[in-house]
Design an enzyme around this catalytic site. Structure first.
Site, PDB file in Angstrom:
ATOM      1  N   ASN A  43       0.624  -1.311   0.076  1.00  0.00           N
ATOM      2  CA  ASN A  43       0.001  -0.194   0.616  1.00  0.00           C
ATOM      3  C   ASN A  43       0.816   0.733  -0.064  1.00  0.00           C
ATOM      4  OD1 ASN A  43       1.111  -0.483   2.818  1.00  0.00           O
ATOM      5  ND2 ASN A  43      -1.060   0.529   3.455  1.00  0.00           N
ATOM      6  N   ILE A  44       0.490   2.143  -0.456  1.00  0.00           N
ATOM      7  CA  ILE A  44       0.722   2.826  -0.654  1.00  0.00           C
ATOM      8  C   ILE A  44       0.261   4.599  -0.882  1.00  0.00           C
ATOM      9  CG2 ILE A  44       2.357   5.251  -2.241  1.00  0.00           C
ATOM     10  CD1 ILE A  44       2.931   2.693  -4.418  1.00  0.00           C
ATOM     11  N   GLU A  45       0.644   5.049   0.577  1.00  0.00           N
ATOM     12  CA  GLU A  45      -0.092   6.262   1.304  1.00  0.00           C
ATOM     13  C   GLU A  45      -0.154   7.350   1.197  1.00  0.00           C
ATOM     14  OE1 GLU A  45      -1.828   4.947   5.501  1.00  0.00           O
ATOM     15  OE2 GLU A  45      -0.130   5.986   5.331  1.00  0.00           O
ATOM     16  N   CYS A  54      -4.011   0.709  -2.614  1.00  0.00           N
ATOM     17  CA  CYS A  54      -3.869  -0.831  -1.659  1.00  0.00           C
ATOM     18  C   CYS A  54      -2.710  -1.412  -2.865  1.00  0.00           C
ATOM     19  CB  CYS A  54      -5.054  -1.148  -1.508  1.00  0.00           C
ATOM     20  SG  CYS A  54      -6.574  -0.219  -0.585  1.00  0.00           S
ATOM     21  N   GLU A  56      -3.331  -4.629  -2.639  1.00  0.00           N
ATOM     22  CA  GLU A  56      -3.767  -5.801  -3.758  1.00  0.00           C
ATOM     23  C   GLU A  56      -3.673  -4.585  -5.045  1.00  0.00           C
ATOM     24  OE1 GLU A  56      -4.424  -4.515  -1.097  1.00  0.00           O
ATOM     25  OE2 GLU A  56      -6.655  -6.107  -0.249  1.00  0.00           O
ATOM     26  N   CYS A  87     -10.373  -4.301   0.698  1.00  0.00           N
ATOM     27  CA  CYS A  87     -11.359  -3.205   0.617  1.00  0.00           C
ATOM     28  C   CYS A  87     -12.519  -3.268  -0.674  1.00  0.00           C
ATOM     29  CB  CYS A  87     -10.662  -2.003   0.700  1.00  0.00           C
ATOM     30  SG  CYS A  87     -10.016  -1.303  -0.681  1.00  0.00           S
ATOM     31  N   CYS A  90     -10.995  -2.800  -4.156  1.00  0.00           N
ATOM     32  CA  CYS A  90     -10.172  -3.946  -4.096  1.00  0.00           C
ATOM     33  C   CYS A  90     -11.074  -5.059  -4.640  1.00  0.00           C
ATOM     34  CB  CYS A  90      -9.050  -3.316  -2.863  1.00  0.00           C
ATOM     35  SG  CYS A  90      -7.864  -3.107  -3.209  1.00  0.00           S
TER      36      CYS A  90
END
Length: 136
Positions: A43-45, A54, A56, A87, A90
């Site tokens: 995941n990359i915020e 996310c 996935e 989520c 995803c």
């Protein structure tokens, strides 16, 4: 046949690359293509939150960008009390690319694993069939 444990381990390793300065919640994913290649993602915020991606989707989009259109399995791992659940966004992406015979392994750092399918995660998903007969 996909090696579930190896795929989960690759997801655990991908989790360590997560960029999560806001939540601190690291997630890793590994998707196996039908041709045997494995693509990992984390995941990359983003400070704006909505541009966050996310694990996935990162793994799946990496595979798609390399020409993959058929998948054999997906593993998702996070430090959660039970197996990590995808989520809603995803789940919609999985519904786009995964047939219902593709196993989805949801795990956590304690070693718990749940095997599921997209039809269970997102029953009655909006799909290409939903667009049949429309003015696309």
């Amino acid at each position: 046949m996909v090696n579930r444990d190896l795929l989960l381990e690759q997801a655990r390793k991908a989790r360590e690359q997560a960029y999560v300065p806001y939540s601190g919640f690291k997630v890793g994913a590994a998707v196996a293509a039908a041709d045997g290649r494995v693509f990992t993602g984390c995941n990359i915020e983003n400070a704006g939150y909505s541009p966050t991606n996310c694990a996935e989707r990162t793994a799946i989009f990496k595979a798609i960008s390399e020409g993959v259109r058929e998948f054999a399995a997906l593993a998702v791992v996070a430090d959660t009390p039970g197996p990590c659940q995808p989520c809603g966004v995803c789940r919609q992406v999985l519904a786009e690319f995964f047939d219902d015979d593709v196993p989805i392994f949801l795990g956590n750092l304690a070693g718990e694993v749940e095997e599921t399918r997209i039809s269970k995660l997102l029953p009655n998903a909006f799909s290409a069939k939903s667009l049949e007969g429309t003015d696309k």
